[in-house]
Design a protein around this motif. Structure first.
Motif, PDB file in Angstrom:
ATOM      1  N   LEU A  44      -8.038  44.314-130.275  1.00 30.30           N
ATOM      2  CA  LEU A  44      -8.466  44.716-128.923  1.00 30.30           C
ATOM      3  C   LEU A  44      -7.389  44.494-127.861  1.00 30.30           C
ATOM      4  CD1 LEU A  44     -12.142  43.430-128.996  1.00 30.30           C
ATOM      5  CD2 LEU A  44     -11.312  45.763-129.360  1.00 30.30           C
ATOM      6  N   LEU A  45      -6.324  43.787-128.203  1.00 33.31           N
ATOM      7  CA  LEU A  45      -5.267  43.519-127.219  1.00 33.31           C
ATOM      8  C   LEU A  45      -4.671  44.785-126.602  1.00 33.31           C
ATOM      9  CD1 LEU A  45      -3.353  40.532-128.865  1.00 33.31           C
ATOM     10  CD2 LEU A  45      -4.846  40.470-126.867  1.00 33.31           C
ATOM     11  N   PRO A  46      -4.378  45.819-127.384  1.00 32.40           N
ATOM     12  CA  PRO A  46      -3.746  47.002-126.772  1.00 32.40           C
ATOM     13  C   PRO A  46      -4.702  47.939-126.031  1.00 32.40           C
ATOM     14  CG  PRO A  46      -3.870  47.283-129.146  1.00 32.40           C
ATOM     15  CD  PRO A  46      -4.355  45.893-128.839  1.00 32.40           C
ATOM     16  N   VAL A  47      -5.997  47.757-126.173  1.00 29.15           N
ATOM     17  CA  VAL A  47      -6.969  48.721-125.635  1.00 29.15           C
ATOM     18  C   VAL A  47      -6.781  49.002-124.144  1.00 29.15           C
ATOM     19  CG1 VAL A  47      -9.433  49.126-125.188  1.00 29.15           C
ATOM     20  CG2 VAL A  47      -8.680  48.370-127.443  1.00 29.15           C
ATOM     21  N   PRO A  48      -6.782  48.011-123.260  1.00 23.78           N
ATOM     22  CA  PRO A  48      -6.654  48.346-121.839  1.00 23.78           C
ATOM     23  C   PRO A  48      -5.317  49.006-121.506  1.00 23.78           C
ATOM     24  CG  PRO A  48      -6.700  45.961-122.145  1.00 23.78           C
ATOM     25  CD  PRO A  48      -6.976  46.580-123.465  1.00 23.78           C
ATOM     26  N   PHE A  49      -4.257  48.585-122.179  1.00 23.70           N
ATOM     27  CA  PHE A  49      -2.945  49.159-121.911  1.00 23.70           C
ATOM     28  C   PHE A  49      -2.882  50.627-122.338  1.00 23.70           C
ATOM     29  CE2 PHE A  49      -2.322  44.601-122.600  1.00 23.70           C
ATOM     30  CZ  PHE A  49      -1.829  44.258-121.353  1.00 23.70           C
ATOM     31  N   VAL A  50      -3.454  50.928-123.499  1.00 26.65           N
ATOM     32  CA  VAL A  50      -3.465  52.315-123.960  1.00 26.65           C
ATOM     33  C   VAL A  50      -4.294  53.170-123.007  1.00 26.65           C
ATOM     34  CG1 VAL A  50      -4.194  53.867-125.815  1.00 26.65           C
ATOM     35  CG2 VAL A  50      -3.084  51.711-126.388  1.00 26.65           C
ATOM     36  N   LEU A  51      -5.460  52.692-122.622  1.00 25.52           N
ATOM     37  CA  LEU A  51      -6.327  53.468-121.730  1.00 25.52           C
ATOM     38  C   LEU A  51      -5.699  53.685-120.355  1.00 25.52           C
ATOM     39  CD1 LEU A  51      -9.821  51.973-122.603  1.00 25.52           C
ATOM     40  CD2 LEU A  51      -8.999  54.275-123.127  1.00 25.52           C
ATOM     41  N   ILE A  52      -4.964  52.708-119.862  1.00 25.34           N
ATOM     42  CA  ILE A  52      -4.379  52.813-118.523  1.00 25.34           C
ATOM     43  C   ILE A  52      -3.072  53.613-118.529  1.00 25.34           C
ATOM     44  CG2 ILE A  52      -3.299  51.484-116.655  1.00 25.34           C
ATOM     45  CD1 ILE A  52      -5.370  49.256-117.308  1.00 25.34           C
ATOM     46  N   PHE A  53      -2.190  53.337-119.493  1.00 26.60           N
ATOM     47  CA  PHE A  53      -0.840  53.886-119.425  1.00 26.60           C
ATOM     48  C   PHE A  53      -0.572  55.099-120.306  1.00 26.60           C
ATOM     49  CE2 PHE A  53      -0.216  49.354-118.280  1.00 26.60           C
ATOM     50  CZ  PHE A  53       0.166  49.573-116.970  1.00 26.60           C
ATOM     51  N   PHE A  54      -1.415  55.377-121.280  1.00 26.70           N
ATOM     52  CA  PHE A  54      -1.107  56.435-122.238  1.00 26.70           C
ATOM     53  C   PHE A  54      -0.972  57.800-121.564  1.00 26.70           C
ATOM     54  CE2 PHE A  54      -1.418  58.973-126.073  1.00 26.70           C
ATOM     55  CZ  PHE A  54      -0.681  58.204-126.957  1.00 26.70           C
ATOM     56  N   ASN A  55      -1.912  58.153-120.710  1.00 24.88           N
ATOM     57  CA  ASN A  55      -1.841  59.451-120.016  1.00 24.88           C
ATOM     58  C   ASN A  55      -0.639  59.536-119.088  1.00 24.88           C
ATOM     59  OD1 ASN A  55      -3.914  60.869-121.163  1.00 24.88           O
ATOM     60  ND2 ASN A  55      -5.424  60.177-119.680  1.00 24.88           N
ATOM     61  N   LYS A  56      -0.305  58.437-118.439  1.00 24.96           N
ATOM     62  CA  LYS A  56       0.836  58.448-117.526  1.00 24.96           C
ATOM     63  C   LYS A  56       2.130  58.701-118.303  1.00 24.96           C
ATOM     64  CE  LYS A  56      -1.461  55.626-114.183  1.00 24.96           C
ATOM     65  NZ  LYS A  56      -1.752  54.362-113.648  1.00 24.96           N
ATOM     66  N   ILE A  57       2.270  58.046-119.434  1.00 27.75           N
ATOM     67  CA  ILE A  57       3.464  58.238-120.270  1.00 27.75           C
ATOM     68  C   ILE A  57       3.480  59.653-120.845  1.00 27.75           C
ATOM     69  CG2 ILE A  57       4.612  57.493-122.397  1.00 27.75           C
ATOM     70  CD1 ILE A  57       3.520  54.647-121.732  1.00 27.75           C
ATOM     71  N   PHE A  58       2.326  60.116-121.314  1.00 31.42           N
ATOM     72  CA  PHE A  58       2.219  61.449-121.900  1.00 31.42           C
ATOM     73  C   PHE A  58       2.560  62.523-120.861  1.00 31.42           C
ATOM     74  CE2 PHE A  58      -0.309  65.077-123.584  1.00 31.42           C
ATOM     75  CZ  PHE A  58       0.334  65.190-124.807  1.00 31.42           C
ATOM     76  N   ASP A  59       2.020  62.394-119.659  1.00 34.74           N
ATOM     77  CA  ASP A  59       2.323  63.350-118.590  1.00 34.74           C
ATOM     78  C   ASP A  59       3.796  63.301-118.195  1.00 34.74           C
ATOM     79  OD1 ASP A  59      -0.280  64.255-118.534  1.00 34.74           O
ATOM     80  OD2 ASP A  59      -0.870  62.973-116.862  1.00 34.74           O
ATOM     81  N   PHE A  60       4.353  62.111-118.154  1.00 33.03           N
ATOM     82  CA  PHE A  60       5.770  61.948-117.826  1.00 33.03           C
ATOM     83  C   PHE A  60       6.645  62.657-118.865  1.00 33.03           C
ATOM     84  CE2 PHE A  60       9.704  59.499-118.424  1.00 33.03           C
ATOM     85  CZ  PHE A  60      10.291  59.680-117.183  1.00 33.03           C
ATOM     86  N   LEU A  61       6.346  62.451-120.143  1.00 29.53           N
ATOM     87  CA  LEU A  61       7.130  63.093-121.200  1.00 29.53           C
ATOM     88  C   LEU A  61       6.947  64.608-121.199  1.00 29.53           C
ATOM     89  CD1 LEU A  61       6.608  60.598-124.160  1.00 29.53           C
ATOM     90  CD2 LEU A  61       8.642  60.891-122.746  1.00 29.53           C
ATOM     91  N   GLY A  62       5.770  65.078-120.795  1.00 28.80           N
ATOM     92  CA  GLY A  62       5.497  66.512-120.751  1.00 28.80           C
ATOM     93  C   GLY A  62       6.362  67.267-119.760  1.00 28.80           C
ATOM     94  N   LYS A  63       6.971  66.558-118.836  1.00 32.07           N
ATOM     95  CA  LYS A  63       7.849  67.192-117.856  1.00 32.07           C
ATOM     96  C   LYS A  63       9.205  67.567-118.448  1.00 32.07           C
ATOM     97  CE  LYS A  63       5.717  64.711-114.045  1.00 32.07           C
ATOM     98  NZ  LYS A  63       5.882  63.669-113.045  1.00 32.07           N
ATOM     99  N   TYR A  64       9.543  66.980-119.576  1.00 34.22           N
ATOM    100  CA  TYR A  64      10.838  67.233-120.203  1.00 34.22           C
ATOM    101  C   TYR A  64      10.719  68.307-121.264  1.00 34.22           C
ATOM    102  CZ  TYR A  64      12.298  63.067-117.773  1.00 34.22           C
ATOM    103  OH  TYR A  64      12.582  62.163-116.799  1.00 34.22           O
ATOM    104  N   LYS A  65      11.674  69.196-121.275  1.00 33.23           N
ATOM    105  CA  LYS A  65      11.649  70.348-122.170  1.00 33.23           C
ATOM    106  C   LYS A  65      11.529  69.925-123.631  1.00 33.23           C
ATOM    107  CE  LYS A  65      13.882  74.718-122.923  1.00 33.23           C
ATOM    108  NZ  LYS A  65      14.792  75.701-122.398  1.00 33.23           N
ATOM    109  N   PHE A  66      12.181  68.851-124.016  1.00 30.76           N
ATOM    110  CA  PHE A  66      12.161  68.381-125.398  1.00 30.76           C
ATOM    111  C   PHE A  66      10.739  68.082-125.874  1.00 30.76           C
ATOM    112  CE2 PHE A  66      12.474  64.973-128.574  1.00 30.76           C
ATOM    113  CZ  PHE A  66      13.296  65.595-129.512  1.00 30.76           C
ATOM    114  N   PHE A  67       9.904  67.549-124.985  1.00 30.19           N
ATOM    115  CA  PHE A  67       8.531  67.169-125.335  1.00 30.19           C
ATOM    116  C   PHE A  67       7.488  68.198-124.911  1.00 30.19           C
ATOM    117  CE2 PHE A  67      10.729  63.066-124.928  1.00 30.19           C
ATOM    118  CZ  PHE A  67      10.434  62.521-126.162  1.00 30.19           C
ATOM    119  N   SER A  68       7.885  69.197-124.147  1.00 31.98           N
ATOM    120  CA  SER A  68       6.902  70.114-123.554  1.00 31.98           C
ATOM    121  C   SER A  68       6.092  70.888-124.595  1.00 31.98           C
ATOM    122  CB  SER A  68       7.573  71.075-122.582  1.00 31.98           C
ATOM    123  OG  SER A  68       8.479  71.920-123.261  1.00 31.98           O
TER     124      SER A  68
END
Length: 152
Positions: A44-68
């Motif tokens: 359960l340790l990673p649960v809050p971190f994944v829920l809070i930061f996963f979308n932010k990281i995913f959206d950030f990476l989506g801005k780059y052509k390599f990950f788009s």
């Protein structure tokens, strides 16, 4: 020191409780109930971190052509299946987390909850229940395995 290894290993993606519980019982010879509790807490340790930061990281990476391309593929799949999932979201999420198979578990389940933008508190509760059930299943199998193997 072995108890800390069980806690930390159960927080590692893909390994989680599926690897931590058998290791704690068979390699470190820790009481199965203690191993269950340690790995449950660790999972359960990673649960809050994944829920809070996963979308932010995913959206950030989506801005780059390599990950788009990957970003767009995942985004389309999620939007396509979101309505189906929302109908039974809690049961589906708990079941997905509880099934002790590769690529299922707390990390993947909470990532799915984050992608689908599910309610934070409900997602945490689903992770807790699913992780508990997964731990019960794996601990039961690990404890029963020696007796079953002797029958063969």
């Amino acid at each position: 020191m072995e108890w800390l290894k069980v806690v930390l290993l159960s927080a590692v993606p893909l390994i989680e409780m599926k690897g931590a519980i058998p290791l704690g019982i068979y390699e470190y010879h820790i009481n199965p109930i203690v191993v269950f509790l340690l790995s449950f807490f660790g999972s359960l340790l990673p649960v809050p971190f994944v829920l809070i930061f996963f979308n932010k990281i995913f959206d950030f990476l989506g801005k780059y052509k390599f990950f788009s391309g990957f970003y767009n593929l995942i985004d389309r799949k999620i939007n396509k299946n979101k309505a189906k999932f929302e109908k039974f979201e809690e049961i589906a999420l708990i079941t997905f987390i509880a099934i002790p198979l590769p690529t299922t578990g707390v990390w993947t389940g909470t990532a799915i909850a984050a992608f689908l933008k599910l309610d934070f508190k409900r997602s945490v509760m689903c992770a807790v229940v699913g992780s508990f059930l997964c731990g019960v299943i794996i601990t039961g199998l690990a404890v029963a395995a020696p007796a079953f193997l002797k029958m063969l």
